[in-house]
Design a protein around this motif. Sequence first.
Motif, mmCIF file in Angstrom:
data_model
loop_
_atom_site.group_PDB
_atom_site.id
_atom_site.type_symbol
_atom_site.label_atom_id
_atom_site.label_comp_id
_atom_site.label_asym_id
_atom_site.label_seq_id
_atom_site.Cartn_x
_atom_site.Cartn_y
_atom_site.Cartn_z
ATOM 1 N N ARG A 104 0.822 -1.213 0.000
ATOM 2 C CA ARG A 104 0.000 0.000 0.000
ATOM 3 C C ARG A 104 0.853 1.260 0.000
ATOM 4 O O ARG A 104 1.964 1.276 0.517
ATOM 5 C CB ARG A 104 -0.899 0.019 1.238
ATOM 6 N N GLN A 150 -2.047 2.197 -10.591
ATOM 7 C CA GLN A 150 -1.732 1.273 -9.518
ATOM 8 C C GLN A 150 -1.254 -0.074 -10.054
ATOM 9 O O GLN A 150 -0.338 -0.685 -9.499
ATOM 10 C CB GLN A 150 -2.948 1.113 -8.608
ATOM 11 N N PHE A 210 -0.771 0.053 -4.334
ATOM 12 C CA PHE A 210 -2.170 0.470 -4.257
ATOM 13 C C PHE A 210 -2.355 1.458 -3.112
ATOM 14 O O PHE A 210 -1.857 1.251 -2.005
ATOM 15 C CB PHE A 210 -3.063 -0.757 -4.054
ATOM 16 N N ILE A 211 -3.087 2.529 -3.386
ATOM 17 C CA ILE A 211 -3.270 3.557 -2.368
ATOM 18 C C ILE A 211 -4.244 3.079 -1.297
ATOM 19 O O ILE A 211 -5.086 2.222 -1.545
ATOM 20 C CB ILE A 211 -3.747 4.882 -2.980
ATOM 21 N N CYS A 212 -4.108 3.652 -0.111
ATOM 22 C CA CYS A 212 -4.967 3.243 1.005
ATOM 23 C C CYS A 212 -6.392 3.766 0.849
ATOM 24 O O CYS A 212 -7.337 3.141 1.331
ATOM 25 C CB CYS A 212 -4.389 3.765 2.328
ATOM 26 N N LEU A 241 -4.402 0.379 7.907
ATOM 27 C CA LEU A 241 -3.612 -0.525 7.057
ATOM 28 C C LEU A 241 -2.114 -0.345 7.301
ATOM 29 O O LEU A 241 -1.296 -0.606 6.422
ATOM 30 C CB LEU A 241 -3.932 -0.245 5.585
ATOM 31 N N HIS A 288 0.769 -2.583 6.131
ATOM 32 C CA HIS A 288 0.853 -2.834 4.690
ATOM 33 C C HIS A 288 1.458 -1.661 3.921
ATOM 34 O O HIS A 288 1.699 -1.785 2.721
ATOM 35 C CB HIS A 288 -0.540 -3.126 4.128
ATOM 36 N N VAL A 289 1.689 -0.524 4.597
ATOM 37 C CA VAL A 289 2.165 0.683 3.910
ATOM 38 C C VAL A 289 3.649 0.537 3.577
ATOM 39 O O VAL A 289 4.487 0.358 4.471
ATOM 40 C CB VAL A 289 1.914 1.943 4.761
#
Length: 610
Positions: free
Chosen positions: A162, A198, A204-206, A231, A234-235
């Motif tokens: 993310r 993406q 993929f953006i949060c 999240l 996951h970043v």
Amino acid sequence: MEPAVLSFKTHANTFSNSNSITDFDDIITWFQHVSENAASVQTQTLCRILKQNCGVEYLNKWLGSYSISDMDASELESLFTSLVPLASHADFEPYIQKIADGDTAPILTQQPITTLSLSSGTTEGRQKFVPFTRHSAQTTLQTFTLSAAFRSRVYPTREGGRILEFIYSSNQFKTKGGLTVGTATTHYYESQEFKTKQEKTKAFICSPYEVISGGDYKQSTYCHLLLGLFLCDHVEFISSAFVYGIVQAFCTLEEVWKDICNDIRDGTLSSRIKIPKMRDAVLGIVSSNPSLASKLEASCLELEAVDWFGLVPKLWPNTKYVCSIMTGSMQHYLKKLRHYTNGVALVSGDYGSTESWIGINVDPSLPPEKVTFAVVPTFSYFEFIPLYTHKCKQDSSFVADHDFVEGEPIPLSQVKVGQEYEIVLTTFTGLYRCRLGDVVEVGGFHNGTPKLNFICRRKLILTVNIDKNTEKDLQLVVEKGSQLLNKGKAELVDFTSYADVSKEPGCYVIFWEVKGEAEDKVLEACCREMDAAFVDHGYVVARKTSSIGPLTLCIVERGTFKKILDYFVEIGAALGQFKTPRCTNNPVLVKILSACTIKTFRSTAYSSTH
């Protein structure tokens, strides 16, 4: 039909459209090729622009009697640069206005222009229209994919990870002729290319689109933070268009973290989020997670005790880097960002403008202060006006323009390392030999394409009479003055300035917003230090002869620069493109600053010479 962004035919290979770039190795291979052949690619790029748009009203004045479609690329390049004059954005405004009013004739391009970008207005004090086409969105996608490819070589991230991305759309409106107007970023976020990004960049953006497009940056920021923390494991990296947006978001986090933790604990959403679509989208993602909430709460209590030092690695432990535009007027925020990141790599974003993307950061491991941008020779046709200080060139063949002496424009292939230039653009979207107003220095080459170091905006931002100081000069002066502030328990949050010529003698006024406590004697010393730090000869002479008055330092109350942000958002800017104006003569801004001033100091730096 618009030409494909990547279409450039060679004996070795052909990329027919942007969809043929399927992974990072392919796009780097493509860029290596076009950068090795930058001179010929530029000639072909100009040829494509002119053959695509031959016969338009603007070009007919100079090229109408020539058979453009029959000319070869080199011949056309010579003809174009010898006959079509250099122009400023003001020269295009009457043509753009006709398009905005509904004139569908081929005025600037043969393709219909249905969308106009709105500049922020924070640099020059007023907003301007710039044509936006599918080509604009395609080059944005290509820029992001190409820079992500170079970043991935230094900072590999997990596929499917993310991005905590602080991005914002602005409100759109229609012109008299029915064209959609909004910021360039807003148009991009609504385009198919943004949806493709993406997949292209494998990250993929949060936040869902409903958060980005909400139209209220305060509500969007809260949701970006909430989803980013929900999240958090996951970043992989944190991003925004400008570093100001990241710093602004983290300042907000300092204030709202308890509410965010409560939302994560209960799977709810704060009542401060009032936009129905945004609420529904966020609640569709966030669910109750008491253990995560407790963990975040404990971390925030620890961070609060150390003034949020190391916020990023503490809350987002898998973050590889922070990426954003960090040059020019954004450089001021690097100190605060480093406080938040505590060693997490800072990667400067790419170089572009509302008119065109220009270059990418091919050396992401370099600190932001040393970043250069490799020009992508397919984006636009680039020319460079050599700039010299008056003392460097006295040749009468050079043209003087207030701050610099100018040489004749030269193509990309003829620039020299160490020389400063102003960029001139000819774009696929209908701008021809348009002066951008940016001063850059050539720092080297990537194969055959120059790597540019952004210096400052060309426009003189501080002048009373014979003095000449640019944004870069002001930045250096403020940095020197604020060093005294930093020795105490205070920090400079933000600053701007204006030349007050309402009385005699005129003087420079610098506004500071300060966090923490600073004694008056310290602020007096800061004021004196800044006044003495201007090295421009005209300023020094004028101060010594009292034809410029003592520099005035105004301390404004906390939150003043947020009021300035809110003003620009109200008139159509998006937070994602906001740049604090480092000098202003905007009466609304001066009124806000004056009303919020709580202390004033006048320099005594030159008192002994009076």
